[in-house]
Design a protein around this motif. Sequence first.
Motif, mmCIF file in Angstrom:
data_model
loop_
_atom_site.group_PDB
_atom_site.id
_atom_site.type_symbol
_atom_site.label_atom_id
_atom_site.label_comp_id
_atom_site.label_asym_id
_atom_site.label_seq_id
_atom_site.Cartn_x
_atom_site.Cartn_y
_atom_site.Cartn_z
ATOM 1 N N ASN A 1 0.859 -1.179 0.000
ATOM 2 C CA ASN A 1 0.000 0.000 0.000
ATOM 3 C C ASN A 1 0.900 1.234 0.000
ATOM 4 N N VAL A 2 0.309 2.409 -0.011
ATOM 5 C CA VAL A 2 1.093 3.634 -0.163
ATOM 6 C C VAL A 2 2.084 3.805 0.989
ATOM 7 N N ARG A 3 1.656 3.537 2.201
ATOM 8 C CA ARG A 3 2.536 3.683 3.369
ATOM 9 C C ARG A 3 3.731 2.729 3.270
ATOM 10 N N ASN A 4 3.455 1.456 2.995
ATOM 11 C CA ASN A 4 4.539 0.483 2.914
ATOM 12 C C ASN A 4 5.430 0.710 1.698
ATOM 13 N N ALA A 5 4.869 1.231 0.611
ATOM 14 C CA ALA A 5 5.681 1.543 -0.565
ATOM 15 C C ALA A 5 6.649 2.686 -0.251
ATOM 16 N N ALA A 6 6.173 3.688 0.504
ATOM 17 C CA ALA A 6 7.052 4.791 0.894
ATOM 18 C C ALA A 6 8.177 4.290 1.792
ATOM 19 N N VAL A 7 7.866 3.375 2.685
ATOM 20 C CA VAL A 7 8.891 2.789 3.558
ATOM 21 C C VAL A 7 9.874 1.984 2.715
ATOM 22 N N ARG A 8 9.351 1.196 1.769
ATOM 23 C CA ARG A 8 10.204 0.350 0.918
ATOM 24 C C ARG A 8 11.152 1.188 0.069
ATOM 25 N N GLY B 1 12.344 3.994 0.993
ATOM 26 C CA GLY B 1 13.218 4.733 1.896
ATOM 27 C C GLY B 1 12.790 6.164 2.117
ATOM 28 N N LEU B 2 11.541 6.475 1.838
ATOM 29 C CA LEU B 2 11.033 7.841 1.993
ATOM 30 C C LEU B 2 10.415 8.082 3.362
ATOM 31 N N ALA B 3 10.104 7.028 4.086
ATOM 32 C CA ALA B 3 9.476 7.150 5.404
ATOM 33 C C ALA B 3 10.220 6.264 6.397
ATOM 34 N N ASP B 4 10.134 6.641 7.658
ATOM 35 C CA ASP B 4 10.789 5.892 8.737
ATOM 36 C C ASP B 4 9.884 4.730 9.152
ATOM 37 N N PRO B 5 10.352 3.493 9.024
ATOM 38 C CA PRO B 5 9.480 2.364 9.371
ATOM 39 C C PRO B 5 9.159 2.265 10.857
ATOM 40 N N ASP C 1 4.933 8.902 10.524
ATOM 41 C CA ASP C 1 5.722 9.502 9.455
ATOM 42 C C ASP C 1 5.010 9.270 8.124
ATOM 43 N N THR C 2 4.574 10.362 7.493
ATOM 44 C CA THR C 2 3.850 10.263 6.227
ATOM 45 C C THR C 2 4.720 10.674 5.044
ATOM 46 N N GLY C 3 6.014 10.686 5.212
ATOM 47 C CA GLY C 3 6.918 11.117 4.147
ATOM 48 C C GLY C 3 6.809 10.242 2.910
#
Length: 122
Positions: free
Chosen positions: A26-33, A35-39, A44-46
């Motif tokens: 999903n969008v949150r996990n894709a951002a984490v994958r 490296g745009l958000a802190d897991p 963190d919505t980066g």
Amino acid sequence: MAARKAPPAPTPTPADLPPVLERFYNVRNAAVRLGLADPSNPEDTGGQRWLRDGFNRPSDGSQGRKFPGRYMGGQLMFSESDLAVITEIALEETEARLKAKTQPPVSTGRPRRRKALALASA
């Protein structure tokens, strides 16, 4: 008798290959994958807005290449291969932006009149 060349070996096409289940995020996990958000920080919505905006770009390419993705179960989802393409698009846009910074802007009008010349002639 002349030697004959063997016909080319058949290569499997995507239709011939069995479907492979990719991993989707999903969008949150894709951002984490990416490296745009802190897991470790769930607030963190980066990168999430950047991913949504990239997916919702116009198809005509006026705002850049559209990010691949799909809606599944009412959620925007990205596969592993989608994330690889998104990374490629981001690198292309970064290179274009850096190249544009090094080039001087194109003049579109007549040159400005210098104040010193205007004051001297007055």
